[in-house]
Design a protein around this motif. Structure first.
Motif, short mmCIF file in Angstrom:
data_model
loop_
_atom_site.label_atom_id
_atom_site.label_comp_id
_atom_site.label_asym_id
_atom_site.label_seq_id
_atom_site.Cartn_x
_atom_site.Cartn_y
_atom_site.Cartn_z
N GLN A 54 70.54 44.55 46.05
CA GLN A 54 69.39 45.43 46.07
C GLN A 54 68.09 44.66 46.30
O GLN A 54 67.23 45.08 47.05
CB GLN A 54 69.33 46.21 44.75
CG GLN A 54 68.22 47.21 44.66
CD GLN A 54 67.09 46.73 43.78
OE1 GLN A 54 67.26 45.81 43.00
NE2 GLN A 54 65.96 47.36 43.90
N THR A 58 66.71 45.88 49.91
CA THR A 58 65.90 47.07 49.71
C THR A 58 64.43 46.76 49.87
O THR A 58 63.90 45.87 49.20
CB THR A 58 66.14 47.65 48.30
OG1 THR A 58 67.53 47.86 48.12
CG2 THR A 58 65.41 48.95 48.12
N TYR A 69 71.00 54.05 45.24
CA TYR A 69 71.61 52.83 45.77
C TYR A 69 72.68 52.28 44.83
O TYR A 69 73.73 51.82 45.26
CB TYR A 69 70.56 51.74 46.01
CG TYR A 69 69.62 52.02 47.15
CD1 TYR A 69 70.07 52.61 48.32
CD2 TYR A 69 68.29 51.69 47.07
CE1 TYR A 69 69.22 52.87 49.36
CE2 TYR A 69 67.41 51.95 48.11
CZ TYR A 69 67.89 52.53 49.26
OH TYR A 69 67.04 52.78 50.29
#
Length: 89
Positions: A54, A58, A69
């Motif tokens: 992440q 992201t 997510y």
């Protein structure tokens, strides 16, 4: 149904994937609820694995979608676990 649809359903939505997803969710839930540290370790390993992905992939403006997510990450893990289970049968 055609062959590719059956294969797609079996790989991504089948009974094995559902069981693996519930198992992964149970491990994460135990990590968040349990007081004993040894019970927390497997779930925290799963969550840290997501954090690495992440953080790297992201963009900052997508942080509000963190839970979406994370659910997708856990679903991907469930698909992999189900595939390993099917291969071992």
């Amino acid at each position: 149904m055609s062959d590719w649809r059956e294969w797609t359903y079996r790989v991504f939505v089948g009974r094995d994937v559902l069981a693996a997803y519930l198992g992964v969710l149970a491990v994460v839930w135990i990590a968040l609820v349990a007081d004993h540290r040894l019970l927390q370790i497997p779930g925290h390993i799963l969550l840290v694995g997501f954090d690495v992905i992440q953080t790297a992939l992201t963009p900052p403006f997508a942080r509000p979608l963190f839970d979406v997510y994370r659910a997708g990450y856990l679903y991907g893990l469930a698909v992999v676990v189900a595939a390993i289970y099917r291969a071992s049968r």
